[in-house]
Design a protein around this motif. Structure first.
Motif, PDB file in Angstrom:
ATOM      1  N   LEU A  43       0.593  -1.072   0.054  1.00 35.09           N
ATOM      2  CA  LEU A  43       0.071   0.172  -0.010  1.00 35.09           C
ATOM      3  C   LEU A  43       1.329   1.291  -0.295  1.00 35.09           C
ATOM      4  N   GLY A  44       1.999   1.376  -1.047  1.00 34.55           N
ATOM      5  CA  GLY A  44       2.795   2.521  -1.242  1.00 34.55           C
ATOM      6  C   GLY A  44       4.361   2.174  -0.679  1.00 34.55           C
ATOM      7  N   GLU A  45       4.195   0.686   0.238  1.00 34.05           N
ATOM      8  CA  GLU A  45       5.353   0.984   0.951  1.00 34.05           C
ATOM      9  C   GLU A  45       6.638   0.194  -0.263  1.00 34.05           C
ATOM     10  N   HIS A  46       7.989   1.074  -0.586  1.00 37.55           N
ATOM     11  CA  HIS A  46       8.372   1.391  -1.559  1.00 37.55           C
ATOM     12  C   HIS A  46       8.174   1.705  -2.735  1.00 37.55           C
ATOM     13  N   GLY A  47       7.223   2.681  -2.654  1.00 46.04           N
ATOM     14  CA  GLY A  47       5.936   3.273  -3.753  1.00 46.04           C
ATOM     15  C   GLY A  47       5.786   2.180  -4.888  1.00 46.04           C
ATOM     16  N   TRP A  48       5.202   1.779  -4.295  1.00 49.85           N
ATOM     17  CA  TRP A  48       4.415  -0.471  -4.951  1.00 49.85           C
ATOM     18  C   TRP A  48       3.524  -0.383  -4.107  1.00 49.85           C
ATOM     19  N   PHE A  49       2.406  -1.453  -5.495  1.00 49.45           N
ATOM     20  CA  PHE A  49       1.155  -1.828  -5.304  1.00 49.45           C
ATOM     21  C   PHE A  49       1.855  -3.089  -5.189  1.00 49.45           C
ATOM     22  N   ASP A  50       1.141  -4.446  -5.561  1.00 50.17           N
ATOM     23  CA  ASP A  50       1.358  -5.216  -5.821  1.00 50.17           C
ATOM     24  C   ASP A  50       1.653  -6.251  -4.839  1.00 50.17           C
ATOM     25  N   LYS A  51       2.288  -7.620  -5.209  1.00 46.72           N
ATOM     26  CA  LYS A  51       2.892  -8.093  -3.498  1.00 46.72           C
ATOM     27  C   LYS A  51       4.294  -9.309  -4.527  1.00 46.72           C
ATOM     28  N   ARG A  52       5.015 -10.298  -4.404  1.00 45.72           N
ATOM     29  CA  ARG A  52       5.700 -10.965  -5.058  1.00 45.72           C
ATOM     30  C   ARG A  52       6.985 -11.357  -4.479  1.00 45.72           C
ATOM     31  N   PHE A  53       7.149  -9.703  -3.917  1.00 51.01           N
ATOM     32  CA  PHE A  53       9.064 -10.293  -3.037  1.00 51.01           C
ATOM     33  C   PHE A  53       8.596 -10.840  -1.996  1.00 51.01           C
ATOM     34  N   MET A  54       9.744 -11.692  -1.267  1.00 48.20           N
ATOM     35  CA  MET A  54       9.943 -11.771  -0.206  1.00 48.20           C
ATOM     36  C   MET A  54      10.126 -10.556   0.709  1.00 48.20           C
ATOM     37  N   TYR A  55       9.717  -9.549   0.789  1.00 52.30           N
ATOM     38  CA  TYR A  55      10.017  -8.315   1.576  1.00 52.30           C
ATOM     39  C   TYR A  55       8.835  -8.273   2.426  1.00 52.30           C
ATOM     40  N   GLU A  56       8.383  -7.862   3.821  1.00 52.13           N
ATOM     41  CA  GLU A  56       7.947  -8.212   5.184  1.00 52.13           C
ATOM     42  C   GLU A  56       6.426  -7.779   4.594  1.00 52.13           C
ATOM     43  N   GLU A  57       6.100  -6.493   3.593  1.00 55.49           N
ATOM     44  CA  GLU A  57       4.708  -6.135   3.695  1.00 55.49           C
ATOM     45  C   GLU A  57       4.080  -7.291   2.592  1.00 55.49           C
ATOM     46  N   SER A  58       4.330  -8.074   1.852  1.00 59.22           N
ATOM     47  CA  SER A  58       4.315  -9.030   0.597  1.00 59.22           C
ATOM     48  C   SER A  58       4.463 -10.558   1.543  1.00 59.22           C
ATOM     49  N   PHE A  59       5.332 -10.681   2.138  1.00 57.84           N
ATOM     50  CA  PHE A  59       6.160 -11.539   2.844  1.00 57.84           C
ATOM     51  C   PHE A  59       4.851 -12.385   3.853  1.00 57.84           C
ATOM     52  N   ARG A  60       3.966 -11.762   4.534  1.00 59.35           N
ATOM     53  CA  ARG A  60       3.343 -11.579   5.722  1.00 59.35           C
ATOM     54  C   ARG A  60       1.799 -11.778   4.555  1.00 59.35           C
ATOM     55  N   THR A  61       0.522 -12.284   5.794  1.00 57.97           N
ATOM     56  CA  THR A  61      -0.324 -12.090   5.228  1.00 57.97           C
ATOM     57  C   THR A  61      -1.381 -12.290   6.502  1.00 57.97           C
ATOM     58  N   PRO A  62      -2.366 -11.825   6.268  1.00 54.55           N
ATOM     59  CA  PRO A  62      -3.369 -12.107   7.755  1.00 54.55           C
ATOM     60  C   PRO A  62      -3.833 -13.636   7.657  1.00 54.55           C
ATOM     61  N   LEU A  63      -4.322 -13.514   9.007  1.00 55.93           N
ATOM     62  CA  LEU A  63      -4.778 -14.608   9.504  1.00 55.93           C
ATOM     63  C   LEU A  63      -5.541 -14.979  10.801  1.00 55.93           C
ATOM     64  N   LEU A  64      -6.376 -15.256  11.265  1.00 54.70           N
ATOM     65  CA  LEU A  64      -7.461 -14.660  11.808  1.00 54.70           C
ATOM     66  C   LEU A  64      -8.124 -15.883  11.901  1.00 54.70           C
ATOM     67  N   VAL A  65      -8.569 -16.427  12.935  1.00 60.17           N
ATOM     68  CA  VAL A  65      -9.427 -17.861  13.733  1.00 60.17           C
ATOM     69  C   VAL A  65     -10.091 -17.855  14.836  1.00 60.17           C
ATOM     70  N   TYR A  66     -11.242 -17.913  14.449  1.00 56.02           N
ATOM     71  CA  TYR A  66     -11.641 -18.297  15.347  1.00 56.02           C
ATOM     72  C   TYR A  66     -12.046 -20.024  15.561  1.00 56.02           C
ATOM     73  N   TYR A  67     -11.945 -20.181  16.780  1.00 49.97           N
ATOM     74  CA  TYR A  67     -12.088 -21.662  17.005  1.00 49.97           C
ATOM     75  C   TYR A  67     -12.910 -21.869  18.441  1.00 49.97           C
ATOM     76  N   PRO A  68     -14.054 -22.494  18.555  1.00 49.61           N
ATOM     77  CA  PRO A  68     -14.604 -22.693  19.305  1.00 49.61           C
ATOM     78  C   PRO A  68     -14.130 -23.095  20.057  1.00 49.61           C
ATOM     79  N   ASN A  69     -14.322 -22.468  21.987  1.00 50.47           N
ATOM     80  CA  ASN A  69     -13.456 -22.903  23.412  1.00 50.47           C
ATOM     81  C   ASN A  69     -12.204 -23.114  22.944  1.00 50.47           C
ATOM     82  N   GLY A  70     -11.511 -22.165  22.161  1.00 53.26           N
ATOM     83  CA  GLY A  70     -10.337 -22.246  21.781  1.00 53.26           C
ATOM     84  C   GLY A  70      -9.339 -21.270  22.204  1.00 53.26           C
ATOM     85  N   LYS A  71      -8.255 -20.802  22.089  1.00 55.55           N
ATOM     86  CA  LYS A  71      -7.017 -19.481  22.884  1.00 55.55           C
ATOM     87  C   LYS A  71      -7.836 -17.991  22.276  1.00 55.55           C
TER      88      LYS A  71
END
Length: 465
Positions: free
Chosen positions: A305-333
């Protein structure tokens, strides 16, 4: 910090948020193949978007089917071959369209009126409501097109955030010093973001022109709308177009105008995703299914989102290497989980939750202990990454690398042969390449040894460079 997402927040507040979640290959088709097979790209055969997914291979939906689960997928597929291992599939063609998209409904092509995020959710809830056997457990994949390029908002979201001015990333004007591959890319907001295709400046007077091929697709996106949709679209965009033509921006003023337009549209389509996630949660709540249903929200990859002046993904740099992950697990943590996880870990997690044996050839690790609040002593200390699609769109060089809790080592290869090393604690934006600098010899040797170990573990030692 950029947008309120109450429904995604609900998942985080009532479940867990993985704060160190990553992909194996930051590209949509390959990333989906990694999720389905729980194997890195080289092992599952879908290394880049020019490939065709081998549907005969083992996938977690097939394993769940064998265990008595009903399986379904709706929305984006993007793996060229038809889905296998699903009792019901209704997928977008290729990347899909935002307005009045074409779907393939179990082999039959049909155009559905409306906005793609709403339609995808409609199909998913319709399957749950009318097609799913209530006496059987199920696994339903709801794959949104949004927020894929070209970020066309729903008509009800066109005026959202009109008054917002988004802060410029401090790396927006990165000069890529010491990073040869970063300098070669073609995904710059300044140079490569198209006025007509990406930024919707298709004027009625036909005076604004851009890349001919992209302009053609941009005007085609507008043409597939209904008269009512076009009227609402024009009400929003026509004044923006006219002001843009009048202002005659150039240089930094043009670059920063592009960034603001991009951010507004990107976050507007995120708003539609969040709203439809809420519809799914509401359905499960209304049908007394929340107590025995695991809900996972994730993505193909991260996105610039504008980091390094870019859009898109592909690189191993943190912004595109990372991905969101939310998990609803009943009775879990509840709360945050800091251990490093990767999208090859999803399948063994789902299989364990379902009480299905995890095949030995699966390359990921089940996250179930983490979801239960346990802290395994032998959890992984490093991650492997490999990107293959070059030469291709956006011109991101092929590379592979290793990431630990503090350092990232990347090898760019093929037409270039360069290494990059980053200290993520001191340099989280990855602006200063430490490879070859005095004092980092022992660290580099250690990371290269770990990289070689991972490549052997994932059967990548024979990959041609």
């Amino acid at each position: 910090s950029l947008i309120k997402t109450p429904n995604l927040d609900w998942l985080s507040q009532h479940g867990v948020r993985f704060t160190n979640s990553f992909v194996a290959n930051s590209l949509s088709g390959p990333s989906r193949a990694c999720m389905l097979t729980d194997k890195h790209s080289y092992s599952n055969g879908f290394t880049d978007n020019t490939k065709r997914f081998d549907g005969s291979q083992q996938t977690y939906p097939k394993l769940l089917q064998k265990a008595g689960y009903e399986t379904a997928i709706v929305g984006k597929w993007h793996l060229s071959s038809n889905p296998t291992g699903f009792d019901y599939w209704n997928i977008l063609i290729g990347q899909g369209e935002y307005y009045n998209p074409d779907f393939i409904d179990n082999g039959k092509r049909v155009r559905l009126p409306g906005y793609v995020t709403n339609i995808t959710t409609d199909l998913a809830l319709d399957w749950l409501d009318k097609r799913h056997n209530p006496n059987k457990p199920f696994c339903l994949l709801i794959h949104n097109k949004a927020p894929h390029r070209v970020w066309m908002p729903d008509t009800c979201d066109l005026d959202a955030f009109n008054d917002r001015v988004y802060p410029m990333p401090k790396t927006f004007y990165d000069d890529y010093k010491g990073r040869k591959a970063a300098a070669k890319q073609e995904m710059s907001i300044i140079k490569d973001m198209d006025l007509v295709y990406d930024l919707k400046m298709a004027d009625k007077e036909n005076e604004i022109h851009s890349n001919p091929e992209l302009e053609k697709w941009g005007r085609a996106n507008y043409a597939r709308m209904t008269p009512s949709q076009r009227a609402q679209w024009d009400k929003h965009y026509a004044p923006i177009i006219q002001k843009f033509k009048k202002d005659g921006l150039s240089g930094r003023a043009l670059a920063e105008w592009k960034y603001q337009r991009y951010m507004h549209d990107y976050l507007r389509v995120i708003r539609s995703v969040d709203r439809n996630v809420g519809r799914v949660i509401d359905y499960l709540r209304q049908h007394d299914m929340l107590d025995n249903t695991m809900i996972v929200y994730t993505s193909d990859q991260g996105f610039y989102l504008g980091e390094h002046g870019w859009f898109d993904k592909r690189f191993m740099y943190e912004e595109s290497f990372r991905t969101p992950l939310l998990v609803y697990y009943p009775n879990g943590k509840r709360g945050d989980i800091e251990q490093m996880v990767q999208n090859i870990d999803y399948a063994p997690t789902f299989l364990q939750v379902a009480g299905v044996d995890v095949p030995k050839d699966i390359q990921g690790v089940s996250m179930l202990p983490l979801l239960k609040g346990e802290k395994p002593k032998n959890w992984r200390k490093s991650l492997y990454y490999h990107y293959y699609e070059y030469p291709a769109e956006h011109s991101v060089c092929r590379h592979y690398g290793v990431r630990t809790d503090r350092y990232t080592l990347i090898h760019f290869y093929n037409d270039i042969d360069t290494w990059e090393l980053y200290d993520l604690k001191k340099d989280p934006e990855q602006m200063h390449n430490l490879y070859g600098k005095p004092g980092f010899e022992k660290l580099t040797k250690k990371l290269k040894k770990e990289l070689a170990r991972l490549r052997e573990q994932y059967n990548e030692t024979n990959v041609t460079e």
